[in-house]
Design a protein around this motif. Structure first.
Motif, short mmCIF file in Angstrom:
data_model
loop_
_atom_site.label_atom_id
_atom_site.label_comp_id
_atom_site.label_asym_id
_atom_site.label_seq_id
_atom_site.Cartn_x
_atom_site.Cartn_y
_atom_site.Cartn_z
N ALA A 175 -9.03 -7.11 -11.12
CA ALA A 175 -8.79 -8.48 -11.88
C ALA A 175 -9.37 -9.62 -10.95
N ILE A 176 -10.05 -10.52 -11.83
CA ILE A 176 -10.45 -11.69 -11.15
C ILE A 176 -9.51 -12.72 -10.55
N VAL A 177 -8.43 -12.60 -11.58
CA VAL A 177 -7.29 -13.72 -11.00
C VAL A 177 -6.22 -12.69 -11.01
N ASN A 178 -5.42 -13.21 -9.58
CA ASN A 178 -4.28 -12.49 -9.56
C ASN A 178 -3.33 -13.49 -8.86
N TYR A 179 -2.06 -13.32 -9.43
CA TYR A 179 -0.98 -14.17 -8.96
C TYR A 179 0.54 -13.46 -8.61
N ASP A 180 1.15 -14.05 -7.90
CA ASP A 180 2.49 -13.55 -7.21
C ASP A 180 3.40 -14.90 -7.36
N LEU A 181 4.67 -14.61 -7.98
CA LEU A 181 5.60 -15.64 -7.96
C LEU A 181 6.94 -15.08 -7.63
N GLY A 182 7.69 -15.44 -6.65
CA GLY A 182 8.90 -14.63 -6.30
C GLY A 182 9.85 -15.54 -5.62
N VAL A 183 11.22 -15.18 -5.70
CA VAL A 183 12.36 -15.84 -5.31
C VAL A 183 13.05 -14.81 -4.26
N ARG A 203 1.54 -17.43 -4.65
CA ARG A 203 0.26 -17.00 -4.24
C ARG A 203 -0.75 -16.89 -5.24
N LEU A 204 -1.96 -17.26 -5.38
CA LEU A 204 -3.02 -17.16 -6.26
C LEU A 204 -4.39 -16.47 -5.43
N MET A 205 -4.76 -15.65 -5.98
CA MET A 205 -5.85 -14.86 -5.38
C MET A 205 -7.03 -14.77 -6.40
N ILE A 206 -8.19 -15.18 -6.03
CA ILE A 206 -9.35 -15.25 -7.11
C ILE A 206 -10.45 -14.26 -6.19
N LYS A 207 -10.85 -13.17 -7.28
CA LYS A 207 -11.97 -12.37 -6.72
C LYS A 207 -13.08 -12.43 -7.76
N PRO A 208 -14.05 -13.62 -7.28
CA PRO A 208 -15.13 -13.73 -8.17
C PRO A 208 -16.08 -12.50 -8.34
N VAL A 209 -16.34 -11.67 -7.24
CA VAL A 209 -17.14 -10.55 -7.16
C VAL A 209 -16.50 -9.66 -6.43
N ALA A 210 -16.79 -8.57 -6.39
CA ALA A 210 -16.38 -7.36 -5.61
C ALA A 210 -16.53 -7.55 -4.31
N GLY A 211 -15.28 -7.24 -3.55
CA GLY A 211 -15.24 -7.53 -2.21
C GLY A 211 -14.90 -8.89 -1.70
N LEU A 212 -15.00 -10.09 -2.38
CA LEU A 212 -14.50 -11.38 -2.20
C LEU A 212 -13.24 -11.68 -2.60
N ILE A 213 -12.38 -12.24 -1.69
CA ILE A 213 -10.98 -12.84 -2.08
C ILE A 213 -10.97 -14.07 -1.67
N LEU A 214 -10.42 -15.10 -2.63
CA LEU A 214 -10.11 -16.56 -2.12
C LEU A 214 -8.76 -16.73 -2.56
#
Length: 350
Positions: A175-183, A203-214
């Motif tokens: 998935a290109i865009v991954n999110y987490d929201l917790g309490v 938390r927001l994680m973006i994977k624009p290409v394989a192997g890369l996480i922002l």
């Protein structure tokens, strides 16, 4: 007539014999199906133990058992699984959660588990991590070796709570865009909340290409009966693909301090970051370097600690992992002296 009777008798005998032959086969099939159903309901059991030796020129020389983990995991339904992980070196439940996954875009996790904060806290478990110890900022500000209001919070980066997560825009199996929201409780693992507020994490994680996480992370809570502020925020990037891994993160935060007879309640800010690079020289051998610094109180320049670490990891077989770390510890803290340290750790995996 005799021929007809003889034919009917022959057919009767043949049918009876066939039924007698089929009955054991059917019984065997039933037993096999029942056994398979029972086995499919049993949890998968796995785990590892980590044995460590530390030496430093400040006088430290010790063997210790760092971790002994046993994990039970399995599926209750195709969309519902569970995980239970126990730490035996310091007996406690580490993970205990249900994970409901009706859609790729929406998952629900309930129980005790890693807080979705930073890349390293969740994406690099001890058996994947390139070094023996986590970086200073993560350890001191995300419940691994943290002190808040005089209380030691050794929560292994975990909390009790509820998290919504998911992935959007699938491409090539990720998935290109991954999110987490917790309490969460915010009181540490295996602990009831000791105030009326709840902590939150995003938390927001973006994977624009394989192997890369922002990634960008935020945590906001109030700790203990005195409602001490515990705010954390971070940003980082990681590229891990093929023989190369490069990762860096910055973590900052505000921590409340309790009121005493001499000092009113207040707070202080902390800031730390690390950058590391690793090269998988061979399939089972990696060399890595890390620069890791923490300013424990940004108003006190002499509260800084900086570690320079060289790490080697060798995994000769699937079930054995060997690590060697050399660290030069540079202190600006008046009460501490610079020192050299050496750590060796063996992980047995089952």
């Amino acid at each position: 007539m005799k021929r007809l009777l003889l034919l009917l008798a022959t057919l009767l005998v043949a049918t009876t014999h066939a039924r007698q032959t089929e009955a054991p086969a059917a019984a065997d099939t039933t037993r096999t199906t029942t056994r398979e159903k029972i086995l499919s309901r049993l949890p998968d059991i796995s785990g590892y133990l980590q044995l460590k030796y530390d030496w430093a020129d400040d006088g430290t020389s010790t063997f210790l058992v760092k971790r002994v983990r046993v994990t039970l995991a399995g599926d209750i339904l195709p969309t519902l699984d569970y995980r239970i992980q126990v730490e035996l070196a310091k007996p406690q439940i580490v993970d205990a959660y249900l994970h409901y996954k009706p859609f790729t875009e929406l998952n629900v996790k309930l129980g005790q588990y890693k807080i979705p904060f930073s890349i390293e806290n969740t994406e690099y478990a001890p058996l994947k991590f390139e070094f023996i110890d986590y970086p200073l900022a993560l350890s001191r500000m995300m419940g691994i070796a943290e002190t808040v209001g005089g209380k030691q919070l050794s929560a292994t980066g975990r909390e009790l709570g509820l998290t919504l997560s998911g992935g959007l825009f699938e491409r090539d199996g990720y998935a290109i865009v991954n999110y987490d929201l917790g309490v969460y409780n915010g009181a540490g693992i295996n602990t009831k909340d000791d105030n009326k507020s709840k902590d939150i994490a995003a938390r927001l994680m973006i994977k624009p290409v394989a192997g890369l996480i922002l990634a960008g992370s935020y945590y906001r809570g109030e700790f203990g009966p005195h409602y001490l502020e515990r705010t954390r925020y971070g940003a980082g990037a990681c590229y891990d693909r093929g023989p190369v891994v490069v990762r860096g993160e910055w973590i900052g935060g505000t921590t409340g301090t309790p009121r005493t007879e001499e000092i009113p309640a207040g707070s202080f800010d902390s800031s730390g970051w690390y950058v590391m690079g690793g090269w998988r020289v061979a399939r089972n051998f990696m060399a890595a370097l890390r620069y890791d610094t923490l300013l424990a109180d940004t108003s006190l320049r002499r509260s800084r600690q900086t570690n320079y670490t060289i790490g080697l990891t060798w995994q000769p077989v699937k079930y054995l992992r060997c690590q060697l770390n050399y660290t030069y510890e540079d202190y600006k803290i008046a009460s501490k002296y610079d020192c050299n340290s050496l750590s060796v750790m063996f992980s047995g995996i089952f």
